[in-house]
Design a protein around this motif. Structure first.
Motif, PDB file in Angstrom:
ATOM      1  N   MET A   1       0.837  -1.191   0.000  1.00 56.14           N
ATOM      2  CA  MET A   1       0.000   0.000   0.000  1.00 56.14           C
ATOM      3  C   MET A   1       0.875   1.246   0.000  1.00 56.14           C
ATOM      4  O   MET A   1       1.981   1.234   0.513  1.00 56.14           O
ATOM      5  N   GLU A   2       0.315   2.285  -0.539  1.00 58.62           N
ATOM      6  CA  GLU A   2       0.980   3.581  -0.541  1.00 58.62           C
ATOM      7  C   GLU A   2       0.511   4.391   0.673  1.00 58.62           C
ATOM      8  O   GLU A   2      -0.600   4.202   1.157  1.00 58.62           O
ATOM      9  N   THR A   3       1.356   5.297   1.118  1.00 59.77           N
ATOM     10  CA  THR A   3       1.006   6.112   2.285  1.00 59.77           C
ATOM     11  C   THR A   3      -0.282   6.900   2.048  1.00 59.77           C
ATOM     12  O   THR A   3      -1.119   7.011   2.940  1.00 59.77           O
ATOM     13  N   GLU A   4      -0.460   7.434   0.841  1.00 60.97           N
ATOM     14  CA  GLU A   4      -1.654   8.224   0.561  1.00 60.97           C
ATOM     15  C   GLU A   4      -2.913   7.357   0.583  1.00 60.97           C
ATOM     16  O   GLU A   4      -3.975   7.820   0.986  1.00 60.97           O
ATOM     17  N   ALA A   5      -2.807   6.099   0.179  1.00 61.88           N
ATOM     18  CA  ALA A   5      -3.962   5.189   0.224  1.00 61.88           C
ATOM     19  C   ALA A   5      -4.392   4.952   1.671  1.00 61.88           C
ATOM     20  O   ALA A   5      -5.587   4.929   1.977  1.00 61.88           O
ATOM     21  N   VAL A   6      -3.417   4.786   2.550  1.00 60.66           N
ATOM     22  CA  VAL A   6      -3.729   4.602   3.972  1.00 60.66           C
ATOM     23  C   VAL A   6      -4.380   5.875   4.516  1.00 60.66           C
ATOM     24  O   VAL A   6      -5.393   5.829   5.211  1.00 60.66           O
ATOM     25  N   ALA A   7      -3.820   7.023   4.173  1.00 65.58           N
ATOM     26  CA  ALA A   7      -4.369   8.304   4.629  1.00 65.58           C
ATOM     27  C   ALA A   7      -5.805   8.484   4.134  1.00 65.58           C
ATOM     28  O   ALA A   7      -6.674   8.939   4.888  1.00 65.58           O
ATOM     29  N   GLN A   8      -6.079   8.109   2.895  1.00 64.96           N
ATOM     30  CA  GLN A   8      -7.427   8.249   2.341  1.00 64.96           C
ATOM     31  C   GLN A   8      -8.419   7.357   3.074  1.00 64.96           C
ATOM     32  O   GLN A   8      -9.565   7.764   3.318  1.00 64.96           O
ATOM     33  N   LEU A   9      -8.017   6.148   3.432  1.00 69.26           N
ATOM     34  CA  LEU A   9      -8.898   5.257   4.185  1.00 69.26           C
ATOM     35  C   LEU A   9      -9.262   5.870   5.536  1.00 69.26           C
ATOM     36  O   LEU A   9     -10.425   5.838   5.953  1.00 69.26           O
ATOM     37  N   ILE A  10      -8.256   6.429   6.204  1.00 71.83           N
ATOM     38  CA  ILE A  10      -8.498   7.041   7.509  1.00 71.83           C
ATOM     39  C   ILE A  10      -9.397   8.262   7.354  1.00 71.83           C
ATOM     40  O   ILE A  10     -10.355   8.442   8.113  1.00 71.83           O
ATOM     41  N   ARG A  11      -9.117   9.098   6.349  1.00 71.06           N
ATOM     42  CA  ARG A  11      -9.947  10.285   6.118  1.00 71.06           C
ATOM     43  C   ARG A  11     -11.389   9.913   5.791  1.00 71.06           C
ATOM     44  O   ARG A  11     -12.326  10.609   6.191  1.00 71.06           O
ATOM     45  N   ALA A  12     -11.581   8.824   5.057  1.00 71.06           N
ATOM     46  CA  ALA A  12     -12.934   8.387   4.705  1.00 71.06           C
ATOM     47  C   ALA A  12     -13.700   7.955   5.956  1.00 71.06           C
ATOM     48  O   ALA A  12     -14.905   8.189   6.066  1.00 71.06           O
ATOM     49  N   GLY A  13     -12.995   7.342   6.907  1.00 72.28           N
ATOM     50  CA  GLY A  13     -13.638   6.871   8.123  1.00 72.28           C
ATOM     51  C   GLY A  13     -13.761   7.927   9.206  1.00 72.28           C
ATOM     52  O   GLY A  13     -14.610   7.814  10.094  1.00 72.28           O
ATOM     53  N   ILE A  14     -12.902   8.938   9.138  1.00 75.97           N
ATOM     54  CA  ILE A  14     -12.930  10.029  10.116  1.00 75.97           C
ATOM     55  C   ILE A  14     -12.924  11.343   9.334  1.00 75.97           C
ATOM     56  O   ILE A  14     -11.882  11.968   9.134  1.00 75.97           O
ATOM     57  N   PRO A  15     -14.090  11.720   8.829  1.00 75.09           N
ATOM     58  CA  PRO A  15     -14.177  12.944   8.011  1.00 75.09           C
ATOM     59  C   PRO A  15     -13.629  14.171   8.740  1.00 75.09           C
ATOM     60  O   PRO A  15     -13.746  14.291   9.949  1.00 75.09           O
ATOM     61  N   ASN A  16     -13.035  15.053   7.970  1.00 77.98           N
ATOM     62  CA  ASN A  16     -12.458  16.309   8.451  1.00 77.98           C
ATOM     63  C   ASN A  16     -11.230  16.124   9.334  1.00 77.98           C
ATOM     64  O   ASN A  16     -10.793  17.064   9.988  1.00 77.98           O
ATOM     65  N   ALA A  17     -10.680  14.924   9.370  1.00 78.15           N
ATOM     66  CA  ALA A  17      -9.459  14.690  10.142  1.00 78.15           C
ATOM     67  C   ALA A  17      -8.249  15.164   9.351  1.00 78.15           C
ATOM     68  O   ALA A  17      -8.221  15.092   8.121  1.00 78.15           O
ATOM     69  N   GLU A  18      -7.263  15.649  10.065  1.00 77.08           N
ATOM     70  CA  GLU A  18      -5.967  15.954   9.469  1.00 77.08           C
ATOM     71  C   GLU A  18      -5.137  14.680   9.632  1.00 77.08           C
ATOM     72  O   GLU A  18      -4.955  14.190  10.757  1.00 77.08           O
ATOM     73  N   VAL A  19      -4.668  14.122   8.523  1.00 81.57           N
ATOM     74  CA  VAL A  19      -3.992  12.823   8.564  1.00 81.57           C
ATOM     75  C   VAL A  19      -2.633  12.929   7.889  1.00 81.57           C
ATOM     76  O   VAL A  19      -2.526  13.409   6.761  1.00 81.57           O
ATOM     77  N   GLN A  20      -1.599  12.457   8.591  1.00 85.16           N
ATOM     78  CA  GLN A  20      -0.244  12.369   8.032  1.00 85.16           C
ATOM     79  C   GLN A  20       0.211  10.929   8.196  1.00 85.16           C
ATOM     80  O   GLN A  20       0.158  10.391   9.301  1.00 85.16           O
ATOM     81  N   VAL A  21       0.640  10.309   7.086  1.00 83.06           N
ATOM     82  CA  VAL A  21       1.070   8.917   7.126  1.00 83.06           C
ATOM     83  C   VAL A  21       2.458   8.803   6.510  1.00 83.06           C
ATOM     84  O   VAL A  21       2.746   9.383   5.472  1.00 83.06           O
ATOM     85  N   SER A  22       3.309   8.029   7.165  1.00 80.16           N
ATOM     86  CA  SER A  22       4.615   7.695   6.604  1.00 80.16           C
ATOM     87  C   SER A  22       4.767   6.187   6.713  1.00 80.16           C
ATOM     88  O   SER A  22       4.091   5.538   7.508  1.00 80.16           O
ATOM     89  N   GLY A  23       5.635   5.619   5.876  1.00 78.37           N
ATOM     90  CA  GLY A  23       5.831   4.179   5.951  1.00 78.37           C
ATOM     91  C   GLY A  23       6.535   3.630   4.734  1.00 78.37           C
ATOM     92  O   GLY A  23       6.929   4.367   3.837  1.00 78.37           O
TER      93      GLY A  23
END
Length: 81
Positions: A1-23
């Motif tokens: 998975m790409e970091t942005e894909a993980v971030a998008q999943l989190i944003r979809a489940g927690i709308p309006n969240a600020e999400v930063q992912v590294s990995g």
């Protein structure tokens, strides 16, 4: 998975969240800042985030996710960008 894909999943489940992912493709670290965490215990915050990626974890597509959660007030005082 790409970091942005993980971030998008989190944003979809927690709308309006600020999400930063590294990995590196299977092991990720995420910082999630959201008002939704206000008043929640750390374990409830973790569960809320893990719920957003449970399908990817179950399939093995996402192997590990280290989570740091903050409310906007906590984030403002943390000095973390």
């Amino acid at each position: 998975m790409e970091t942005e894909a993980v971030a998008q999943l989190i944003r979809a489940g927690i709308p309006n969240a600020e999400v930063q992912v590294s990995g590196d493709g299977s092991h990720f670290e995420a910082l999630i800042v959201s008002e939704v965490f206000e008043g929640l215990t750390p374990i409830k915050r973790q569960r809320l985030v893990m719920e957003t990626v449970k399908t990817q974890i179950a399939s093995g597509e996402l192997h590990a996710l280290s989570i740091k959660t903050q409310t906007p007030a906590q984030h403002a005082g943390s000095g973390v960008c």
